[in-house]
Write an enzyme that holds these catalytic residues in place. Structure first.
Site, PDB file in Angstrom:
ATOM      1  N   LYS A 114      -8.076   1.056   4.323  1.00  0.00           N
ATOM      2  CA  LYS A 114      -8.162   0.725   2.900  1.00  0.00           C
ATOM      3  C   LYS A 114      -9.224   1.619   2.267  1.00  0.00           C
ATOM      4  CE  LYS A 114      -7.711  -3.555   1.278  1.00  0.00           C
ATOM      5  NZ  LYS A 114      -6.377  -3.762   0.676  1.00  0.00           N
TER       6      LYS A 114
HETATM    7  N1  PPE Z   1      -0.586  -3.258   1.660  1.00  0.00           N
HETATM    8  C1  PPE Z   1      -1.494  -2.802   0.768  1.00  0.00           C
HETATM    9  C2  PPE Z   1      -1.335  -1.442   0.211  1.00  0.00           C
HETATM   10  C3  PPE Z   1      -2.565  -3.626   0.406  1.00  0.00           C
HETATM   11  O1  PPE Z   1      -3.462  -3.178  -0.456  1.00  0.00           O
HETATM   12  C4  PPE Z   1      -2.660  -4.928   0.940  1.00  0.00           C
HETATM   13  C5  PPE Z   1      -3.780  -5.830   0.543  1.00  0.00           C
HETATM   14  C6  PPE Z   1      -1.683  -5.365   1.871  1.00  0.00           C
HETATM   15  C7  PPE Z   1      -0.663  -4.485   2.205  1.00  0.00           C
HETATM   16  C8  PPE Z   1      -1.757  -6.695   2.541  1.00  0.00           C
HETATM   17  O2  PPE Z   1      -2.814  -6.728   3.463  1.00  0.00           O
HETATM   18  P1  PPE Z   1      -3.576  -8.076   3.856  1.00  0.00           P
HETATM   19  O3  PPE Z   1      -4.375  -8.484   2.653  1.00  0.00           O
HETATM   20  O4  PPE Z   1      -4.425  -7.688   4.999  1.00  0.00           O
HETATM   21  O5  PPE Z   1      -2.556  -9.076   4.205  1.00  0.00           O
HETATM   22  N2  PPE Z   1      -4.162  -5.708  -0.813  1.00  0.00           N
HETATM   23  C9  PPE Z   1      -5.447  -6.228  -1.223  1.00  0.00           C
HETATM   24  C10 PPE Z   1      -5.864  -5.678  -2.563  1.00  0.00           C
HETATM   25  C11 PPE Z   1      -5.150  -6.188  -3.751  1.00  0.00           C
HETATM   26  C12 PPE Z   1      -5.768  -5.674  -5.024  1.00  0.00           C
HETATM   27  O6  PPE Z   1      -5.092  -5.725  -6.059  1.00  0.00           O
HETATM   28  O7  PPE Z   1      -6.937  -5.264  -5.022  1.00  0.00           O
HETATM   29  C13 PPE Z   1      -5.464  -7.746  -1.177  1.00  0.00           C
HETATM   30  O8  PPE Z   1      -4.420  -8.379  -1.129  1.00  0.00           O
HETATM   31  O9  PPE Z   1      -6.571  -8.310  -1.163  1.00  0.00           O
END
Ligand code: PPE
Length: 304
Positions: free
Chosen positions: A157
């Site tokens: 990230k």
């Molecule tokens: N893909 C991406 C690109 C992504 O940013 C997230 C989380 C996920 C998948 C899901 O990952 P997880 O949270 O570990 O299940 N996105 C974060 C940021 C959102 C934002 O708008 O800022 C989140 O969900 O916290």
């Protein structure tokens, strides 16, 4: 967004309005930061943070991938996250750790720039709307492709890589949809702008593999475990755009999005155009797990 009272900055609790940085912060210019998104929930035994060690471990992996030296070990970050919930008197909320190159270098080599780590927390409701959670959202396949592993580290990230997600999201909203799905450079499905994707076909749950360029979501891993423990067959599979149109059910997972059904993709109804049984089961199990109602998954919670 809602605000709160304090932000943790390298060990100090700084009032929200004083938690600022200089305009020559390296990460503002070049995206040299890494972050996490974590949720805390109200449970019968008090506030608990969902899979906190896993999120802080991923922050460390992201930092390692992009060569950002983190000053604080996982254990310190875990304790700081508990403290930031406490001091802000949040029963539930969203936690945002961020580590980034700050001052001391301009130009691309960040080696001389200090690294600052912050953890903020505030109340954050549904990511894609209450109605989206209840009835499902409308998504489109983006004209932008997901960042490729030959240019970035998709499982990290990194702040800079999120310009890709931002453009996909902007396009989706500007053209009347709730969210974007991104194809990867091979033309296969990767994920949403900030969520992982799941597809149900003939009762089997499918989700793209890491090699499709996704973030290895912690919600994704949780939903895989919850549903396979229920006896649902779950498989990683390379998915095409056509698979979306043929799906019985589609849903997104993410810390912010939790489990959000998709009711329409590229103006085609998904299944009957309303959330299906596997999606409902995933929503229900996830909601119970995060709020401490499933003893078998209590180890996923860090009580504040
Ligand atoms: N893909 C991406 C690109 C992504 O940013 C997230 C989380 C996920 C998948 C899901 O990952 P997880 O949270 O570990 O299940 N996105 C974060 C940021 C959102 C934002 O708008 O800022 C989140 O969900 O916290």
């Amino acid at each position: 967004m809602e605000t709160s009272k304090f932000i943790w900055m390298d060990g100090a609790m700084v009032p929200w309005e004083d938690a600022t940085v200089h305009v020559l912060t390296h990460a503002l210019h070049y995206g040299t930061g890494v972050f996490e998104g974590i949720r805390a929930y109200e449970t019968p035994d008090g506030t608990a943070i969902f899979r906190l060690p896993e999120h802080m471990a991923r922050l460390h992996r992201s930092a390692k991938a992009y060569g950002i030296p983190l000053a604080h070990p996982v254990e310190v970050l875990i304790e700081a996250a508990r403290q930031i919930i406490k001091i802000n008197e949040l029963e539930a909320g969203y936690i945002r750790p961020l580590a980034f190159h700050e001052l001391g270098a301009i130009g691309l080599n960040p080696a001389a720039a200090t690294v600052k780590t912050i953890i903020a927390a505030w109340r954050w409701g549904t990511y894609l709307g209450d109605e989206g959670v209840a009835k499902g959202i409308r998504v489109r396949v983006s004209s932008w492709r997901r960042i490729h592993q030959s240019s970035f580290v998709p499982i990290a990230k990194g702040t800079g890589q999120y310009l890709n997600s931002v453009m996909a999201k902007q396009e989706a909203v500007a053209t009347g949809y709730d969210e974007a799905l991104l194809l990867n450079m091979d033309g296969n499905i990767s994920e949403g702008s900030g969520e992982n994707l799941f597809l149900v076909r003939d009762g089997v749950l499918l989700t793209p593999p890491i090699a499709s360029g996704i973030l290895d979501g912690i919600t994704r891993a949780s939903v895989v475990q919850l549903l396979s423990d229920e006896g649902v067959t779950v498989r990683e599979a390379t998915l095409t755009r056509g698979d979306l149109y043929a799906a019985d059910e589609l849903f997104l997972t993410g810390t912010a999005a939790e489990v959000t059904p998709i009711r329409e993709v590229d103006d085609r109804p998904v299944g009957k155009g309303e959330p299906g049984p596997v999606t409902r089961r995933a929503q229900d199990l996830f909601a119970q797990a995060v709020t401490g109602k499933l003893p078998a998954y209590r180890s996923w919670l860090t009580y504040v």
